[in-house]
Design an enzyme around this catalytic site. Structure first.
Site, PDB file in Angstrom:
ATOM      1  N   ARG A 160      17.835 -17.478 -19.906  1.00 33.28           N
ATOM      2  CA  ARG A 160      16.824 -16.847 -19.064  1.00 33.28           C
ATOM      3  C   ARG A 160      15.892 -17.912 -18.500  1.00 33.28           C
ATOM      4  O   ARG A 160      15.278 -18.659 -19.269  1.00 33.28           O
ATOM      5  CB  ARG A 160      16.020 -15.849 -19.883  1.00 33.28           C
ATOM      6  CG  ARG A 160      16.973 -14.846 -20.524  1.00 33.28           C
ATOM      7  CD  ARG A 160      16.376 -13.529 -20.691  1.00 33.28           C
ATOM      8  NE  ARG A 160      17.410 -12.590 -21.121  1.00 33.28           N
ATOM      9  CZ  ARG A 160      17.196 -11.331 -21.390  1.00 33.28           C
ATOM     10  NH1 ARG A 160      15.975 -10.846 -21.283  1.00 33.28           N
ATOM     11  NH2 ARG A 160      18.186 -10.546 -21.751  1.00 33.28           N
ATOM     12  N   GLU A 177      12.986 -18.139 -17.757  1.00 32.61           N
ATOM     13  CA  GLU A 177      11.586 -17.718 -17.913  1.00 32.61           C
ATOM     14  C   GLU A 177      10.700 -18.865 -17.440  1.00 32.61           C
ATOM     15  O   GLU A 177      10.853 -19.985 -17.890  1.00 32.61           O
ATOM     16  CB  GLU A 177      11.247 -17.447 -19.386  1.00 32.61           C
ATOM     17  CG  GLU A 177      12.229 -16.581 -20.147  1.00 32.61           C
ATOM     18  CD  GLU A 177      11.897 -15.112 -20.029  1.00 32.61           C
ATOM     19  OE1 GLU A 177      10.980 -14.766 -19.254  1.00 32.61           O
ATOM     20  OE2 GLU A 177      12.587 -14.317 -20.688  1.00 32.61           O
ATOM     21  N   ARG A 220       6.881 -17.376 -27.925  1.00 36.54           N
ATOM     22  CA  ARG A 220       7.942 -16.416 -28.266  1.00 36.54           C
ATOM     23  C   ARG A 220       9.045 -16.299 -27.220  1.00 36.54           C
ATOM     24  O   ARG A 220       9.862 -15.392 -27.281  1.00 36.54           O
ATOM     25  CB  ARG A 220       7.342 -15.043 -28.570  1.00 36.54           C
ATOM     26  CG  ARG A 220       6.589 -14.439 -27.422  1.00 36.54           C
ATOM     27  CD  ARG A 220       5.703 -13.293 -27.920  1.00 36.54           C
ATOM     28  NE  ARG A 220       4.839 -12.878 -26.845  1.00 36.54           N
ATOM     29  CZ  ARG A 220       5.119 -11.873 -26.022  1.00 36.54           C
ATOM     30  NH1 ARG A 220       6.218 -11.176 -26.170  1.00 36.54           N
ATOM     31  NH2 ARG A 220       4.289 -11.564 -25.062  1.00 36.54           N
ATOM     32  N   HIS A 221       9.074 -17.201 -26.246  1.00 42.06           N
ATOM     33  CA  HIS A 221      10.155 -17.213 -25.259  1.00 42.06           C
ATOM     34  C   HIS A 221      10.943 -18.512 -25.327  1.00 42.06           C
ATOM     35  O   HIS A 221      10.368 -19.584 -25.460  1.00 42.06           O
ATOM     36  CB  HIS A 221       9.604 -17.072 -23.830  1.00 42.06           C
ATOM     37  CG  HIS A 221       9.115 -15.699 -23.534  1.00 42.06           C
ATOM     38  ND1 HIS A 221       7.808 -15.329 -23.711  1.00 42.06           N
ATOM     39  CD2 HIS A 221       9.767 -14.593 -23.099  1.00 42.06           C
ATOM     40  CE1 HIS A 221       7.670 -14.054 -23.389  1.00 42.06           C
ATOM     41  NE2 HIS A 221       8.836 -13.581 -23.020  1.00 42.06           N
ATOM     42  N   GLU A 278       7.962  -7.556 -29.383  1.00 46.25           N
ATOM     43  CA  GLU A 278       9.207  -6.803 -29.175  1.00 46.25           C
ATOM     44  C   GLU A 278      10.388  -7.578 -29.751  1.00 46.25           C
ATOM     45  O   GLU A 278      10.508  -8.776 -29.542  1.00 46.25           O
ATOM     46  CB  GLU A 278       9.406  -6.600 -27.667  1.00 46.25           C
ATOM     47  CG  GLU A 278      10.715  -5.915 -27.321  1.00 46.25           C
ATOM     48  CD  GLU A 278      11.104  -6.129 -25.860  1.00 46.25           C
ATOM     49  OE1 GLU A 278      10.263  -5.911 -24.971  1.00 46.25           O
ATOM     50  OE2 GLU A 278      12.267  -6.518 -25.634  1.00 46.25           O
ATOM     51  N   SER A 314      15.622  -4.284 -27.162  1.00 46.56           N
ATOM     52  CA  SER A 314      15.656  -3.254 -26.116  1.00 46.56           C
ATOM     53  C   SER A 314      17.011  -2.582 -26.174  1.00 46.56           C
ATOM     54  O   SER A 314      18.014  -3.248 -26.459  1.00 46.56           O
ATOM     55  CB  SER A 314      15.533  -3.854 -24.721  1.00 46.56           C
ATOM     56  OG  SER A 314      14.249  -4.302 -24.500  1.00 46.56           O
ATOM     57  N   ARG A 355      13.691 -14.223 -32.570  1.00 43.48           N
ATOM     58  CA  ARG A 355      12.486 -13.417 -32.814  1.00 43.48           C
ATOM     59  C   ARG A 355      12.567 -12.705 -34.153  1.00 43.48           C
ATOM     60  O   ARG A 355      11.565 -12.529 -34.834  1.00 43.48           O
ATOM     61  CB  ARG A 355      12.301 -12.398 -31.687  1.00 43.48           C
ATOM     62  CG  ARG A 355      11.845 -13.057 -30.410  1.00 43.48           C
ATOM     63  CD  ARG A 355      11.304 -12.042 -29.453  1.00 43.48           C
ATOM     64  NE  ARG A 355      10.924 -12.663 -28.202  1.00 43.48           N
ATOM     65  CZ  ARG A 355      10.444 -11.995 -27.166  1.00 43.48           C
ATOM     66  NH1 ARG A 355      10.311 -10.679 -27.227  1.00 43.48           N
ATOM     67  NH2 ARG A 355      10.113 -12.633 -26.080  1.00 43.48           N
TER      68      ARG A 355
HETATM   69  P1  AMO Z   1      16.006  -7.579 -23.167  1.00 43.12           P
HETATM   70  O1  AMO Z   1      15.913  -8.323 -21.898  1.00 43.12           O
HETATM   71  O2  AMO Z   1      14.821  -6.782 -23.581  1.00 43.12           O
HETATM   72  O3  AMO Z   1      17.238  -6.539 -23.119  1.00 43.12           O
HETATM   73  O4  AMO Z   1      16.395  -8.575 -24.334  1.00 43.12           O
HETATM   74  C1  AMO Z   1      16.665  -8.091 -25.639  1.00 43.12           C
HETATM   75  C2  AMO Z   1      15.929  -8.917 -26.676  1.00 43.12           C
HETATM   76  O5  AMO Z   1      16.302 -10.283 -26.582  1.00 43.12           O
HETATM   77  C3  AMO Z   1      15.203 -11.108 -26.926  1.00 43.12           C
HETATM   78  N1  AMO Z   1      14.879 -12.001 -25.805  1.00 43.12           N
HETATM   79  C4  AMO Z   1      14.391 -13.243 -25.920  1.00 43.12           C
HETATM   80  N2  AMO Z   1      14.090 -13.997 -26.984  1.00 43.12           N
HETATM   81  C5  AMO Z   1      13.609 -15.230 -26.766  1.00 43.12           C
HETATM   82  N3  AMO Z   1      13.403 -15.771 -25.551  1.00 43.12           N
HETATM   83  C6  AMO Z   1      13.686 -15.057 -24.435  1.00 43.12           C
HETATM   84  N4  AMO Z   1      13.495 -15.602 -23.239  1.00 43.12           N
HETATM   85  C7  AMO Z   1      14.204 -13.730 -24.597  1.00 43.12           C
HETATM   86  N5  AMO Z   1      14.574 -12.765 -23.744  1.00 43.12           N
HETATM   87  C8  AMO Z   1      14.987 -11.730 -24.494  1.00 43.12           C
HETATM   88  C9  AMO Z   1      14.044 -10.188 -27.247  1.00 43.12           C
HETATM   89  C10 AMO Z   1      14.418  -8.923 -26.519  1.00 43.12           C
HETATM   90  O6  AMO Z   1      13.837  -7.780 -27.119  1.00 43.12           O
HETATM   91  N6  AMO Z   1      20.626  -5.928 -21.989  1.00 43.12           N
HETATM   92  C11 AMO Z   1      19.411  -5.589 -22.715  1.00 43.12           C
HETATM   93  C12 AMO Z   1      19.698  -5.117 -24.104  1.00 43.12           C
HETATM   94  C13 AMO Z   1      20.385  -3.772 -24.156  1.00 43.12           C
HETATM   95  O7  AMO Z   1      19.918  -2.816 -23.501  1.00 43.12           O
HETATM   96  O8  AMO Z   1      21.390  -3.674 -24.883  1.00 43.12           O
HETATM   97  C14 AMO Z   1      18.511  -6.835 -22.746  1.00 43.12           C
HETATM   98  O9  AMO Z   1      18.925  -7.939 -22.553  1.00 43.12           O
HETATM   99  O10 AMO Z   1      14.010  -9.986 -28.653  1.00 43.12           O
END
Ligand code: AMO
Ligand code: ATP
Length: 434
Positions: free
Chosen positions: A211, A213, A219-220, A357, A360, A408
Site C-alpha cells: 500500500r 500509504e 501503525r502503517h 482497527e 475489515s 497489527r
Molecule cells: P483493509 O484495507 O481494511 O481491508 O485491510 C485489512 C487490514 O489489513 C491491515 N492493514 C495494514 N496494516 C499495516 N499497514 C497498512 N498500510 C495496512 N493496510 C491494511 C489492517 C486492516 O484492518 N480486502 C479487505 C479485506 C476484506 O474485506 O476481506 C481489505 O484489504 O489491520
C-alpha cells in the site's frame, strides 16, 4: 555441526562442543569468564589463568564480543554460574571474528534507537527482547494456520503483481511489467473471492500486501502481512465468528507456548487471552457512543468515517476487542454486499482492538448485475475487472470473508509502541533497505 550441543542442553558430566557468539568476557584477574550465547540460551566458560593451558586462556581472553566461537570441554556443576553449570574448556576456536566496534550492543546494556536496530536486524535479533517478538509472531501465524485448518479452510497463494487495484486508486505502487503498467497487489480480495466459487469453497491466505500509504505513522506499513479468509455460503456473522476464533486461537497459543518470550518482554503477568465474545456494535451505536464520550470537537454524523481519535475514545469505552457492523454502504468498497432490506446499510464490518482497527470484512456482492453496478458507483471501469466479474456469471455462491493485519495483531497483542517492531525489515516512506 552434528556434534554440537545447544547450551541449554549441556548437563553436568557431559563432554560437549557448543557453538555460538561471545556474549561477554569478564576478566576478574586470576579467573575470567567467557559467556557463550546460542539460540537456546547462554553458558559460562571458565578460564583459570594459572591452571589452564596458556594458549587456550589467551584465545579465550582475546575473543572480541559477538565473534562466533566453538568451545569444547567438560560441563561441571557450578552454583555461582548464571545457569548453575559451566564449561571447563579443552579447546576454543574462533570461527568468525567480529569487529570490536559494533553498531549496536546485543547484550542490551546500551539502548539503540529503532532506526539503528532496523539497519542492523541481525545484531538486534541477538537481543532476547527482539528475538522474542519474532518467535511470538511465528507462533501467531502457526496458530492462525491451525485455526483455519480447524474450520476446513485451504491455504492459497495469489499473485502479488496484478493489473488492477481494489482498495482505492491512490494507494497503488505502479511497476513496469514487460512494458505494460502493472501494480503491486493491495489485497488478495478479488482472487480469494474467485476461489470461493471454485471447488475449494473456503480459503485463507497469509501473504504480503502493498500500500502506497503517504503518511508515516506508528501503525502503517507500505508492505504488510495480511491474514485473509473467505468462505462460500457464509454471511457476515459467520465470517465474524471465524475471525474471533482465529484471533483468540492466536492469543491462546502464545499464552500456552511462549511463556519464556512473554517473560522476556515483561508481559508474563499481564498477558490475557480474550475470554468473552467480542461485542458487536452497529456503526450507528458506535458513532453515538463516540459522540457521548465528548472526546471529539465535532459530533459524528451518519456517513462519516471514524476518525482515529474517535476509534481510540470508543476503544477506551469498550475496553476489549469488538466489532463494528452495519456500516453505511457508501463508505464500504464495491464488493461488500448491502443488507437485503436496506441498501444504504452494508454487511461490512471492522474488528477493533481498543488501540486500532485490526480487520475489515463483510458479505460480498455475488449477483453479477449488482456487482457491475457497484463498480460503476465507485467510479471503477468494470471492463478492467472482467477476469473477475465474468466468473460471477458461472455460478458464484453467496460468500463472506475478511482481512486481518498480521503486524497489527502482533503489535496490539504485545503492546508494541510501533508496528515496525513487528516486522523484520519494514518498508516505510524512508526505508527501502535492508
Ligand atoms: P483493509 O484495507 O481494511 O481491508 O485491510 C485489512 C487490514 O489489513 C491491515 N492493514 C495494514 N496494516 C499495516 N499497514 C497498512 N498500510 C495496512 N493496510 C491494511 C489492517 C486492516 O484492518 N480486502 C479487505 C479485506 C476484506 O474485506 O476481506 C481489505 O484489504 O489491520
Ligand atoms: P574459586 O577458588 O572458587 O575458583 P576464587 O575466589 O579463587 O574462586 P577469584 O578469581 O577471586 O576466584 O574469583 C573472583 C570472583 O569470581 C569471586 O567473587 C568468585 O566468587 C567468583 N567465581 C569464582 N569462580 C566462579 C565460577 N566458576 N562461577 C561464577 N563465579 C565464580
Amino acid at each position: 555441526m552434528e556434534d554440537r550441543t545447544y547450551t541449554a542442553d549441556a548437563e553436568p558430566g557431559d563432554t560437549v562442543t557448543v557453538a555460538g557468539w561471545a556474549h561477554e568476557i569478564r576478566d576478574l584477574g586470576g579467573i575470567a569468564f567467557l559467556i557463550v550465547r546460542d539460540t537456546s540460551g547462554k553458558i559460562q566458560v571458565k578460564l583459570e589463568k594459572d591452571e589452564m593451558d596458556e594458549a587456550l586462556v589467551e584465545t579465550g581472553l582475546g575473543v572480541s564480543r559477538e565473534s562466533v566461537i566453538t568451545v569444547s570441554g567438560d560441563v561441571k556443576e557450578e552454583p555461582r554460574a548464571p545457569t548453575g553449570v559451566e564449561i571447563v574448556p579443552e579447546s576454543i576456536e574462533v570461527v568468525a571474528e567480529a569487529e570490536t566496534q559494533l553498531p549496536l550492543d546485543p547484550s542490551g546494556k546500551v539502548d539503540a534507537e529503532l532506526p539503528t536496530r532496523l539497519d542492523n536486524r541481525t545484531l538486534d535479533l541477538r537481543r532476547d527482547e527482539a528475538k522474542a517478538i519474532f518467535e511470538i509472531r511465528a507462533e501467531v501465524l502457526r496458530a492462525a494456520r491451525e485455526a483455519f485448518r480447524s474450520v476446513h479452510a485451504t491455504e492459497i497463494n495469489t499473485p502479488k503483481i496484478v493489473a488492477t487495484g481494489t482498495e482505492g486508486g491512490t494507494e497503488l505502487f505502479p511497476i513496469t511489467y514487460f512494458g505494460r503498467e502493472a501494480f503491486m497487489n493491495q489485497s488478495p480480495q478479488l482472487f480469494k473471492q474467485l476461489m470461493v466459487g471454485s471447488g475449494l469453497e473456503r480459503v485463507f491466505e497469509i501473504g504480503p500486501i502493498f500500500r502506497a500509504e503517504e503518511h508515516n505513522t506508528p501503525r502503517h506499513l507500505n508492505e504488510a502481512t495480511s491474514i485473509d479468509f473467505e468462505s462460500a455460503f457464509f454471511d457476515h456473522t459467520e465470517a465474524m465468528d471465524v475471525c474471533e476464533h482465529v484471533v483468540r486461537s492466536a492469543y491462546e497459543a502464545v499464552a500456552e507456548n511462549c511463556e519464556a518470550q512473554l517473560e522476556t518482554l515483561g508481559l508474563a503477568d499481564e498477558f490475557e487471552v480474550p475470554e468473552d465474545e467480542f461485542p458487536r456494535l452497529t456503526y450507528e451505536e458506535a458513532i453515538q457512543r463516540i459522540n457521548a464520550t465528548g472526546e471529539l470537537d465535532e459530533q459524528l454524523v451518519w456517513g462519516d468515517d471514524l476518525p482515529t481519535e474517535g476509534e481510540r475514545a470508543l476503544g477506551d469505552d469498550v475496553g476489549s476487542h469488538y466489532f463494528i457492523t452495519d456500516w453505511p454502504s457508501e463508505i464500504k468498497p464495491f464488493y461488500i454486499k448491502d443488507h437485503d432490506d436496506d441498501e444504504q446499510l452494508s454487511t461490512g464490518f471492522d474488528m477493533m482492538h481498543p488501540r486500532m482497527e485490526l480487520v475489515s470484512g463483510g458479505q460480498r456482492e455475488h449477483r453479477y448485475d449488482l456487482l457491475i453496478e457497484g463498480f460503476e458507483q465507485q467510479g471503477l471501469d468494470p471492463d478492467q475487472f472482467e477476469y473477475y466479474t465474468k466468473m460471477f456469471k458461472y455460478g458464484m455462491p453467496p460468500h463472506a470473508g475478511w482481512g486481518l493485519g498480521g503486524e497489527r495483531l502482533v503489535m496490539t497483542m504485545l503492546d508494541l509502541p510501533n508496528i515496525r517492531e513487528a516486522v523484520l525489515f519494514p518498508r516505510d516512506r524512508q526505508r527501502l533497505s535492508p
